[in-house]
Design a protein around this motif. Structure first.
Motif, PDB file in Angstrom:
ATOM      1  N   VAL A  48       0.816  -1.203   0.000  1.00 46.45           N
ATOM      2  CA  VAL A  48       0.000   0.000   0.000  1.00 46.45           C
ATOM      3  C   VAL A  48       0.859   1.266   0.000  1.00 46.45           C
ATOM      4  CG1 VAL A  48      -1.791   1.251   1.259  1.00 46.45           C
ATOM      5  CG2 VAL A  48      -1.845  -1.235   1.188  1.00 46.45           C
ATOM      6  N   ALA A  49       2.060   1.174   0.582  1.00 47.64           N
ATOM      7  CA  ALA A  49       2.927   2.349   0.665  1.00 47.64           C
ATOM      8  C   ALA A  49       3.252   2.920  -0.701  1.00 47.64           C
ATOM      9  CB  ALA A  49       4.221   1.998   1.399  1.00 47.64           C
ATOM     10  N   ALA A  50       3.289   2.052  -1.719  1.00 47.96           N
ATOM     11  CA  ALA A  50       3.618   2.510  -3.067  1.00 47.96           C
ATOM     12  C   ALA A  50       2.579   3.477  -3.611  1.00 47.96           C
ATOM     13  CB  ALA A  50       3.761   1.322  -4.011  1.00 47.96           C
ATOM     14  N   LEU A  51       1.353   3.410  -3.114  1.00 49.62           N
ATOM     15  CA  LEU A  51       0.315   4.327  -3.582  1.00 49.62           C
ATOM     16  C   LEU A  51       0.641   5.768  -3.241  1.00 49.62           C
ATOM     17  CD1 LEU A  51      -2.881   2.262  -2.741  1.00 49.62           C
ATOM     18  CD2 LEU A  51      -2.188   3.035  -5.018  1.00 49.62           C
ATOM     19  N   GLY A  52       1.369   5.971  -2.150  1.00 54.32           N
ATOM     20  CA  GLY A  52       1.769   7.332  -1.796  1.00 54.32           C
ATOM     21  C   GLY A  52       2.678   7.924  -2.849  1.00 54.32           C
ATOM     22  N   GLY A  53       3.675   7.158  -3.284  1.00 53.53           N
ATOM     23  CA  GLY A  53       4.585   7.635  -4.313  1.00 53.53           C
ATOM     24  C   GLY A  53       3.909   7.845  -5.645  1.00 53.53           C
ATOM     25  N   LEU A  54       3.011   6.932  -6.018  1.00 55.38           N
ATOM     26  CA  LEU A  54       2.288   7.073  -7.276  1.00 55.38           C
ATOM     27  C   LEU A  54       1.372   8.300  -7.240  1.00 55.38           C
ATOM     28  CD1 LEU A  54       1.360   3.331  -7.903  1.00 55.38           C
ATOM     29  CD2 LEU A  54       3.023   4.682  -9.179  1.00 55.38           C
ATOM     30  N   SER A  55       0.778   8.561  -6.085  1.00 51.56           N
ATOM     31  CA  SER A  55      -0.097   9.725  -5.945  1.00 51.56           C
ATOM     32  C   SER A  55       0.690  11.018  -6.098  1.00 51.56           C
ATOM     33  CB  SER A  55      -0.793   9.706  -4.577  1.00 51.56           C
ATOM     34  OG  SER A  55      -1.581   8.559  -4.431  1.00 51.56           O
ATOM     35  N   TYR A  56       1.879  11.045  -5.514  1.00 51.87           N
ATOM     36  CA  TYR A  56       2.711  12.237  -5.613  1.00 51.87           C
ATOM     37  C   TYR A  56       3.128  12.502  -7.056  1.00 51.87           C
ATOM     38  CZ  TYR A  56       6.745  15.319  -5.145  1.00 51.87           C
ATOM     39  OH  TYR A  56       7.623  16.370  -5.282  1.00 51.87           O
ATOM     40  N   LYS A  57       3.513  11.470  -7.776  1.00 48.13           N
ATOM     41  CA  LYS A  57       3.909  11.633  -9.172  1.00 48.13           C
ATOM     42  C   LYS A  57       2.743  12.160 -10.009  1.00 48.13           C
ATOM     43  CE  LYS A  57       7.503   8.075  -9.190  1.00 48.13           C
ATOM     44  NZ  LYS A  57       7.925   6.761  -9.737  1.00 48.13           N
ATOM     45  N   ALA A  58       1.549  11.635  -9.765  1.00 49.86           N
ATOM     46  CA  ALA A  58       0.376  12.093 -10.511  1.00 49.86           C
ATOM     47  C   ALA A  58       0.064  13.548 -10.187  1.00 49.86           C
ATOM     48  CB  ALA A  58      -0.825  11.207 -10.188  1.00 49.86           C
ATOM     49  N   TYR A  59       0.206  13.917  -8.910  1.00 54.95           N
ATOM     50  CA  TYR A  59      -0.075  15.297  -8.534  1.00 54.95           C
ATOM     51  C   TYR A  59       0.952  16.244  -9.135  1.00 54.95           C
ATOM     52  CZ  TYR A  59      -1.486  19.374  -5.903  1.00 54.95           C
ATOM     53  OH  TYR A  59      -1.929  20.631  -5.579  1.00 54.95           O
ATOM     54  N   GLN A  60       2.205  15.813  -9.188  1.00 56.23           N
ATOM     55  CA  GLN A  60       3.240  16.621  -9.836  1.00 56.23           C
ATOM     56  C   GLN A  60       2.879  16.912 -11.281  1.00 56.23           C
ATOM     57  OE1 GLN A  60       6.981  14.405  -9.164  1.00 56.23           O
ATOM     58  NE2 GLN A  60       7.800  16.326  -8.399  1.00 56.23           N
ATOM     59  N   GLN A  61       2.388  15.896 -11.966  1.00 51.81           N
ATOM     60  CA  GLN A  61       2.001  16.073 -13.358  1.00 51.81           C
ATOM     61  C   GLN A  61       0.856  17.074 -13.483  1.00 51.81           C
ATOM     62  OE1 GLN A  61       1.061  12.398 -15.319  1.00 51.81           O
ATOM     63  NE2 GLN A  61       0.393  13.381 -17.214  1.00 51.81           N
ATOM     64  N   TYR A  62      -0.069  17.023 -12.548  1.00 48.44           N
ATOM     65  CA  TYR A  62      -1.219  17.921 -12.554  1.00 48.44           C
ATOM     66  C   TYR A  62      -0.811  19.377 -12.382  1.00 48.44           C
ATOM     67  CZ  TYR A  62      -4.940  20.513 -10.117  1.00 48.44           C
ATOM     68  OH  TYR A  62      -5.804  21.476  -9.682  1.00 48.44           O
ATOM     69  N   GLN A  63       0.136  19.656 -11.456  1.00 50.70           N
ATOM     70  CA  GLN A  63       0.470  21.048 -11.163  1.00 50.70           C
ATOM     71  C   GLN A  63       1.685  21.562 -11.929  1.00 50.70           C
ATOM     72  OE1 GLN A  63       3.981  20.037  -9.312  1.00 50.70           O
ATOM     73  NE2 GLN A  63       3.311  22.115  -8.990  1.00 50.70           N
ATOM     74  N   ARG A  64       2.229  20.726 -12.796  1.00 53.17           N
ATOM     75  CA  ARG A  64       3.417  21.129 -13.550  1.00 53.17           C
ATOM     76  C   ARG A  64       3.112  22.339 -14.430  1.00 53.17           C
ATOM     77  NH1 ARG A  64       4.943  16.294 -15.948  1.00 53.17           N
ATOM     78  NH2 ARG A  64       6.089  15.829 -14.025  1.00 53.17           N
ATOM     79  N   GLY A  65       3.908  23.396 -14.259  1.00 56.27           N
ATOM     80  CA  GLY A  65       3.767  24.576 -15.092  1.00 56.27           C
ATOM     81  C   GLY A  65       2.621  25.498 -14.719  1.00 56.27           C
ATOM     82  N   ARG A  66       1.930  25.212 -13.606  1.00 55.01           N
ATOM     83  CA  ARG A  66       0.799  26.042 -13.201  1.00 55.01           C
ATOM     84  C   ARG A  66       1.038  26.584 -11.801  1.00 55.01           C
ATOM     85  NH1 ARG A  66      -4.113  25.222 -15.820  1.00 55.01           N
ATOM     86  NH2 ARG A  66      -4.842  26.883 -14.434  1.00 55.01           N
ATOM     87  N   SER A  67       1.354  27.846 -11.694  1.00 50.41           N
ATOM     88  CA  SER A  67       1.646  28.453 -10.397  1.00 50.41           C
ATOM     89  C   SER A  67       0.400  28.613  -9.539  1.00 50.41           C
ATOM     90  CB  SER A  67       2.307  29.821 -10.593  1.00 50.41           C
ATOM     91  OG  SER A  67       1.458  30.680 -11.335  1.00 50.41           O
ATOM     92  N   VAL A  79       2.645   7.549   2.939  1.00 49.02           N
ATOM     93  CA  VAL A  79       1.727   6.711   3.694  1.00 49.02           C
ATOM     94  C   VAL A  79       2.367   6.205   4.983  1.00 49.02           C
ATOM     95  CG1 VAL A  79       0.389   4.557   3.619  1.00 49.02           C
ATOM     96  CG2 VAL A  79       0.528   6.010   1.607  1.00 49.02           C
ATOM     97  N   THR A  80       3.678   6.093   4.986  1.00 46.74           N
ATOM     98  CA  THR A  80       4.374   5.539   6.144  1.00 46.74           C
ATOM     99  C   THR A  80       4.804   6.596   7.142  1.00 46.74           C
ATOM    100  OG1 THR A  80       6.556   5.704   5.088  1.00 46.74           O
ATOM    101  CG2 THR A  80       5.299   3.695   4.691  1.00 46.74           C
ATOM    102  N   GLY A  81       4.545   7.865   6.877  1.00 45.65           N
ATOM    103  CA  GLY A  81       4.989   8.944   7.748  1.00 45.65           C
ATOM    104  C   GLY A  81       4.376   8.876   9.130  1.00 45.65           C
ATOM    105  N   ALA A  82       5.096   9.403  10.091  1.00 46.74           N
ATOM    106  CA  ALA A  82       4.623   9.364  11.478  1.00 46.74           C
ATOM    107  C   ALA A  82       3.327  10.127  11.655  1.00 46.74           C
ATOM    108  CB  ALA A  82       5.697   9.949  12.400  1.00 46.74           C
ATOM    109  N   SER A  83       3.123  11.151  10.817  1.00 46.49           N
ATOM    110  CA  SER A  83       1.923  11.972  10.976  1.00 46.49           C
ATOM    111  C   SER A  83       0.646  11.194  10.673  1.00 46.49           C
ATOM    112  CB  SER A  83       2.000  13.194  10.060  1.00 46.49           C
ATOM    113  OG  SER A  83       2.089  12.803   8.699  1.00 46.49           O
ATOM    114  N   SER A  84       0.737  10.192   9.780  1.00 43.29           N
ATOM    115  CA  SER A  84      -0.466   9.427   9.435  1.00 43.29           C
ATOM    116  C   SER A  84      -0.740   8.309  10.424  1.00 43.29           C
ATOM    117  CB  SER A  84      -0.318   8.821   8.028  1.00 43.29           C
ATOM    118  OG  SER A  84       0.673   7.818   8.013  1.00 43.29           O
ATOM    119  N   SER A  85       0.298   7.846  11.128  1.00 47.87           N
ATOM    120  CA  SER A  85       0.175   6.794  12.151  1.00 47.87           C
ATOM    121  C   SER A  85      -0.590   5.581  11.643  1.00 47.87           C
ATOM    122  CB  SER A  85      -0.531   7.368  13.405  1.00 47.87           C
ATOM    123  OG  SER A  85       0.196   8.447  13.928  1.00 47.87           O
TER     124      SER A  85
END
Length: 205
Positions: A48-67, A79-85
């Motif tokens: 499941v942790a891999a979904l975090g990385g895939l989500s970030y890559k997709a979001y990067q693509q979405y906001q690329r070039g748009r301030s 997904v594994t960060g301490a903040s999500s527990s």
């Protein structure tokens, strides 16, 4: 059962599903043909942790070039960060199960075989009970959306659902459409997520 899910989400269950053999068994069973082509080996290896990385890559693509689109650090998608527990990770598990069950992706026999295999890999009786409950009482799109409180989690919940659904499935399309509306993600972002998965499917075909 809510107490059991909270215990599982913050403890051994989600730690096992975030990566390793047990997590690989679960996501392999829940991920659709389309999702497997999109994610490659990332989900079966990273769980499941891999979904975090895939989500970030997709979001990067979405906001690329748009301030005008908010910049969100990679750590917020972790997904594994301490903040999500473990909370976000368990939510993604529930999202995948909800989507898979909405389209009949996993039948009773397949569910029993998957849980047995995961038990052999170290799943405890209480953890197994928590997962089995989710399969028998999959979360609704309303329940999933109500548990989301930030954009990274919303992106990950939608993507987790998306990779569990095959294309050209009307029940799946309705599930995703309802979820997208309830999550309140911008249509452009939803389009980017859909296009990323579809593009990888066409490339791999």
């Amino acid at each position: 059962m809510n107490d059991l899910l909270r215990t599982a989400g913050g403890g051994g269950l989600i730690n096992g599903l975030l990566g390793g053999d047990a997590g690989g068994v679960l996501v392999s069973a829940l991920t659709s043909r389309k999702g497997r082509k999109y994610a490659g080996k990332a989900l079966t290896i990273g769980g499941v942790a891999a979904l975090g990385g895939l989500s970030y890559k997709a979001y990067q693509q979405y906001q690329r070039g748009r301030s005008d689109r908010p910049q969100i650090p990679r750590s917020d998608f972790d997904v594994t960060g301490a903040s999500s527990s473990g909370y976000r990770g368990m939510l993604l598990v529930r999202s995948m199960i909800s989507a898979a069950m909405a389209v009949g992706h996993v039948n009773d026999r397949e569910r029993a075989e998957m849980l047995e295999r995961m038990t052999q890999l170290g799943l405890t009786p209480s953890e197994r009970a928590a997962l089995d409950y989710e399969f028998q009482h999959p979360a609704s799109t309303i329940q999933l959306a109500a548990a989301v409180n930030d954009i990274p989690t919303a992106v990950a919940v939608y993507l987790a659902s998306l990779v569990a659904i095959d294309p050209d499935c009307m029940a799946g399309k309705r599930h995703l459409s309802q979820l997208a509306t309830l999550l309140g993600l911008p249509q452009a972002l939803i389009g980017t997520l859909n296009a990323a998965v579809e593009s990888r499917e066409r490339t791999a075909a």
